[in-house]
Motif scaffolding. Structure first.
Motif, PDB file in Angstrom:
ATOM      1  N   ILE A 101      25.720  34.758  46.798  1.00 58.21           N
ATOM      2  CA  ILE A 101      25.439  33.999  45.553  1.00 58.21           C
ATOM      3  C   ILE A 101      26.792  33.131  45.160  1.00 58.21           C
ATOM      4  O   ILE A 101      26.662  31.577  45.000  1.00 58.21           O
ATOM      5  CB  ILE A 101      25.126  34.813  44.310  1.00 58.21           C
ATOM      6  CG1 ILE A 101      23.732  35.585  44.534  1.00 58.21           C
ATOM      7  CG2 ILE A 101      25.313  34.264  42.991  1.00 58.21           C
ATOM      8  CD1 ILE A 101      23.349  36.634  43.282  1.00 58.21           C
ATOM      9  N   PHE A 102      27.863  33.814  45.297  1.00 55.54           N
ATOM     10  CA  PHE A 102      28.984  32.998  45.179  1.00 55.54           C
ATOM     11  C   PHE A 102      29.367  31.791  46.061  1.00 55.54           C
ATOM     12  O   PHE A 102      29.703  30.868  45.664  1.00 55.54           O
ATOM     13  CB  PHE A 102      30.225  33.905  44.664  1.00 55.54           C
ATOM     14  CG  PHE A 102      30.196  34.733  43.832  1.00 55.54           C
ATOM     15  CD1 PHE A 102      30.285  34.257  42.434  1.00 55.54           C
ATOM     16  CD2 PHE A 102      30.115  36.129  43.642  1.00 55.54           C
ATOM     17  CE1 PHE A 102      30.268  34.702  41.047  1.00 55.54           C
ATOM     18  CE2 PHE A 102      29.824  36.818  42.469  1.00 55.54           C
ATOM     19  CZ  PHE A 102      30.181  36.295  41.223  1.00 55.54           C
ATOM     20  N   PHE A 103      29.263  32.343  47.378  1.00 56.98           N
ATOM     21  CA  PHE A 103      29.543  31.170  48.448  1.00 56.98           C
ATOM     22  C   PHE A 103      28.293  30.172  48.369  1.00 56.98           C
ATOM     23  O   PHE A 103      28.783  29.092  48.402  1.00 56.98           O
ATOM     24  CB  PHE A 103      29.459  31.854  49.734  1.00 56.98           C
ATOM     25  CG  PHE A 103      30.776  32.598  50.081  1.00 56.98           C
ATOM     26  CD1 PHE A 103      31.844  32.142  49.965  1.00 56.98           C
ATOM     27  CD2 PHE A 103      30.602  33.982  50.433  1.00 56.98           C
ATOM     28  CE1 PHE A 103      32.969  32.753  50.553  1.00 56.98           C
ATOM     29  CE2 PHE A 103      31.604  34.684  50.594  1.00 56.98           C
ATOM     30  CZ  PHE A 103      32.994  34.274  50.535  1.00 56.98           C
ATOM     31  N   GLY A 104      27.193  30.643  47.922  1.00 55.36           N
ATOM     32  CA  GLY A 104      26.200  29.518  47.913  1.00 55.36           C
ATOM     33  C   GLY A 104      26.209  28.584  46.759  1.00 55.36           C
ATOM     34  O   GLY A 104      26.258  27.294  46.790  1.00 55.36           O
ATOM     35  N   PHE A 106      29.403  27.643  45.755  1.00 50.91           N
ATOM     36  CA  PHE A 106      30.428  26.718  46.144  1.00 50.91           C
ATOM     37  C   PHE A 106      29.720  25.781  47.153  1.00 50.91           C
ATOM     38  O   PHE A 106      30.356  24.495  46.939  1.00 50.91           O
ATOM     39  CB  PHE A 106      31.534  27.568  46.891  1.00 50.91           C
ATOM     40  CG  PHE A 106      32.439  28.600  46.153  1.00 50.91           C
ATOM     41  CD1 PHE A 106      32.655  28.185  44.689  1.00 50.91           C
ATOM     42  CD2 PHE A 106      32.830  29.656  46.559  1.00 50.91           C
ATOM     43  CE1 PHE A 106      33.245  28.962  43.921  1.00 50.91           C
ATOM     44  CE2 PHE A 106      33.571  30.708  45.450  1.00 50.91           C
ATOM     45  CZ  PHE A 106      33.789  30.144  44.154  1.00 50.91           C
ATOM     46  N   SER A 107      28.861  26.251  47.704  1.00 48.20           N
ATOM     47  CA  SER A 107      28.119  25.099  48.507  1.00 48.20           C
ATOM     48  C   SER A 107      27.582  24.125  47.813  1.00 48.20           C
ATOM     49  O   SER A 107      27.729  22.776  47.905  1.00 48.20           O
ATOM     50  CB  SER A 107      27.035  25.683  49.516  1.00 48.20           C
ATOM     51  OG  SER A 107      27.552  26.709  50.464  1.00 48.20           O
ATOM     52  N   LEU A 108      26.919  24.414  46.523  1.00 48.12           N
ATOM     53  CA  LEU A 108      26.398  23.358  45.610  1.00 48.12           C
ATOM     54  C   LEU A 108      27.421  22.662  45.202  1.00 48.12           C
ATOM     55  O   LEU A 108      27.186  21.291  44.876  1.00 48.12           O
ATOM     56  CB  LEU A 108      25.619  23.982  44.787  1.00 48.12           C
ATOM     57  CG  LEU A 108      24.162  24.656  45.198  1.00 48.12           C
ATOM     58  CD1 LEU A 108      23.418  25.388  44.195  1.00 48.12           C
ATOM     59  CD2 LEU A 108      23.300  23.661  46.154  1.00 48.12           C
ATOM     60  N   MET A 109      28.356  23.306  44.753  1.00 48.41           N
ATOM     61  CA  MET A 109      29.683  22.707  44.019  1.00 48.41           C
ATOM     62  C   MET A 109      30.148  21.286  44.905  1.00 48.41           C
ATOM     63  O   MET A 109      30.532  20.301  44.493  1.00 48.41           O
ATOM     64  CB  MET A 109      30.911  23.658  43.827  1.00 48.41           C
ATOM     65  CG  MET A 109      32.064  23.170  43.351  1.00 48.41           C
ATOM     66  SD  MET A 109      33.441  24.234  43.143  1.00 48.41           S
ATOM     67  CE  MET A 109      33.826  24.473  45.059  1.00 48.41           C
ATOM     68  N   ALA A 110      30.367  21.808  46.326  1.00 46.29           N
ATOM     69  CA  ALA A 110      30.752  20.797  47.232  1.00 46.29           C
ATOM     70  C   ALA A 110      29.697  19.614  47.571  1.00 46.29           C
ATOM     71  O   ALA A 110      29.886  18.272  47.929  1.00 46.29           O
ATOM     72  CB  ALA A 110      31.101  21.355  48.488  1.00 46.29           C
ATOM     73  N   LEU A 111      28.361  20.161  47.679  1.00 45.90           N
ATOM     74  CA  LEU A 111      27.504  19.101  48.181  1.00 45.90           C
ATOM     75  C   LEU A 111      26.892  18.179  46.993  1.00 45.90           C
ATOM     76  O   LEU A 111      26.643  17.043  47.067  1.00 45.90           O
ATOM     77  CB  LEU A 111      26.102  20.014  48.661  1.00 45.90           C
ATOM     78  CG  LEU A 111      25.016  19.096  49.365  1.00 45.90           C
ATOM     79  CD1 LEU A 111      25.448  18.091  50.304  1.00 45.90           C
ATOM     80  CD2 LEU A 111      23.838  20.021  49.672  1.00 45.90           C
ATOM     81  N   ALA A 158      29.579  30.317  55.497  1.00 45.63           N
ATOM     82  CA  ALA A 158      29.889  31.579  54.583  1.00 45.63           C
ATOM     83  C   ALA A 158      28.670  32.074  53.969  1.00 45.63           C
ATOM     84  O   ALA A 158      28.575  33.395  53.928  1.00 45.63           O
ATOM     85  CB  ALA A 158      31.277  31.213  53.582  1.00 45.63           C
ATOM     86  N   THR A 159      27.734  31.219  53.320  1.00 46.52           N
ATOM     87  CA  THR A 159      26.700  31.984  52.652  1.00 46.52           C
ATOM     88  C   THR A 159      25.794  32.504  53.549  1.00 46.52           C
ATOM     89  O   THR A 159      25.368  33.480  53.260  1.00 46.52           O
ATOM     90  CB  THR A 159      26.032  30.721  51.814  1.00 46.52           C
ATOM     91  OG1 THR A 159      27.051  30.037  50.887  1.00 46.52           O
ATOM     92  CG2 THR A 159      24.736  31.298  50.992  1.00 46.52           C
ATOM     93  N   LEU A 160      25.562  31.876  54.632  1.00 45.66           N
ATOM     94  CA  LEU A 160      24.613  32.663  55.680  1.00 45.66           C
ATOM     95  C   LEU A 160      25.221  33.732  56.151  1.00 45.66           C
ATOM     96  O   LEU A 160      24.420  34.803  56.334  1.00 45.66           O
ATOM     97  CB  LEU A 160      24.672  31.431  57.041  1.00 45.66           C
ATOM     98  CG  LEU A 160      23.503  30.237  56.711  1.00 45.66           C
ATOM     99  CD1 LEU A 160      23.391  29.244  57.774  1.00 45.66           C
ATOM    100  CD2 LEU A 160      22.411  30.399  55.866  1.00 45.66           C
ATOM    101  N   LEU A 161      26.440  33.858  56.577  1.00 42.89           N
ATOM    102  CA  LEU A 161      27.206  35.011  57.103  1.00 42.89           C
ATOM    103  C   LEU A 161      27.004  36.057  55.828  1.00 42.89           C
ATOM    104  O   LEU A 161      26.323  37.313  56.350  1.00 42.89           O
ATOM    105  CB  LEU A 161      28.695  34.726  57.383  1.00 42.89           C
ATOM    106  CG  LEU A 161      29.048  34.100  58.459  1.00 42.89           C
ATOM    107  CD1 LEU A 161      30.619  33.673  58.522  1.00 42.89           C
ATOM    108  CD2 LEU A 161      28.693  34.735  59.771  1.00 42.89           C
TER     109      LEU A 161
END
Length: 359
Positions: A101-104, A106-111, A158-161
């Motif tokens: 959830i948290f890595f995801g 951050f992914s949205l934060m960047a994308l 990182a989210t996938l891992l």
């Protein structure tokens, strides 16, 4: 309102790299102690929300809020609300996939800002580590977008891992953080030079960037024995004072005035830009009084060796010089008349010497 730079190095480091993640660390420790039980999850989310809220309030007072703060506070707030309400899917997700959830997030934060054409999260860090004059250059924005795209890949991986093995600490913590700190954090050290190698920036269009960027083109071999202070007094719409300090084969640029400069260059902003872009001949501009110098005239001649022309632009020869000189002459006449009215000496007695030096 421009960001306020913390006074101490510790405060600077805290706001940039630590403060946002204190609540996340508190949440992880609290949840691990509770064994991921529902009641422990509620407590961990609530405590993390309180900690994050306190930090957000503190960072807001210092103008240090960044995208990560908004994202983490939103996740903790929504998580607390849903889990306290007993929403089963939310409880299941936070119990089993908190890391994802948290890595995801951050992914949205960047994308998302990248896709919307807005400022990316990297701007917060870049503005605090890059000189102000560089922040107006197109390359600054291009590199920030490049790094945001790079971090999107890092966070998505990182989210996938974390999602692939939600109960294996190696996949939820070890591997993602190794990816972030070993691959992501050092990336600017190699990614930025690589980008500049394949996409070399054009000469800046502003006088401030042209002068402040001179250390980047300084020929340390030619200037290894030089010891000089060169003052630039720029007039016009982009007026300002800048100076170069050259010593021991190194050159640095600074804003303001230096005491007892060896050479002082008085120039309108447009004249210097035209000369640096090769559209105005330096010797002819000096002869026509478009700019003037005071001090060690031999140093003016040495500057051509210390700062060689860039991007194959010959600054000593330019087509259409007469037309450009005519345009620039009219721009500076009022400035020259005002200087004469104020009692400043005319450059006419030294013009022949200056003309020889400029060549």
């Amino acid at each position: 309102m421009p960001p306020t730079v913390p006074r101490s190095p510790f405060a600077r480091f805290f706001y940039m790299h630590v403060g946002s993640f204190v609540a996340l660390l508190v949440y992880a420790i609290d949840l691990a102690r509770a064994g991921q039980a529902a009641e422990g999850l509620r407590h961990a989310l609530l405590v993390a929300l309180v900690v994050e809220t306190a930090y957000v309030a503190l960072a807001a007072r210092r103008d240090e809020l960044k995208y990560a703060d908004y994202c983490l506070w939103t996740v903790f707030a929504l998580g607390t609300l849903l889990v306290q309400a007993g929403v089963s899917p939310a409880v299941f997700l936070f119990q089993n996939y908190s890391s994802a959830i948290f890595f995801g997030t951050f992914s949205l934060m960047a994308l998302v800002p990248l896709l919307l054409g807005r400022e990316t999260f990297t701007y917060y860090y870049a503005r605090r580590q890059t000189p102000r004059w560089q922040q107006n250059l197109p390359t600054f924005h291009s590199i920030n977008r490049l790094m945001a795209a790079f971090w999107t890949l890092i966070f998505f991986t990182a989210t996938l891992l974390a999602a692939s093995a939600p109960h294996d600490w190696r996949f939820t913590a070890l591997y993602p953080n190794l990816l972030i700190f070993v691959v992501g954090v050092p990336a600017p050290l190699w990614c930025t030079p690589l980008f500049l190698r394949f996409f070399p920036p054009a000469l800046p269009q502003t006088v401030e960037a042209l002068i402040m960027g001179m250390p980047f083109v300084f020929n340390s071999e030619a200037g290894r024995d030089a010891d000089a202070r060169i003052q630039f007094c720029v007039s016009g719409a982009d007026a300002g004072d800048y100076y170069l300090r050259i010593a021991k084969g190194k050159c640095e640029s600074l804003e303001g005035r230096t005491p007892m400069p060896d050479l002082t260059v008085y120039t309108p902003d447009t004249v210097w830009v035209e000369m640096m872009h090769g559209r105005l001949d330096r010797a002819r501009a000096l002869e026509q009084g478009l700019y003037r110098v005071e001090g060690d005239l031999t140093m003016l001649a040495q500057m051509a060796k210390w700062f060689p022309p860039q991007n194959s632009v010959d600054l000593s020869v330019a087509k259409g010089t007469s037309r450009k000189s005519s345009l620039c002459r009219e721009e500076v006449r009022s400035t020259e008349r005002k200087r004469m009215d104020d009692g400043s000496s005319s450059p006419e007695p030294m013009r022949q010497d200056l003309r020889d030096a400029a060549r």
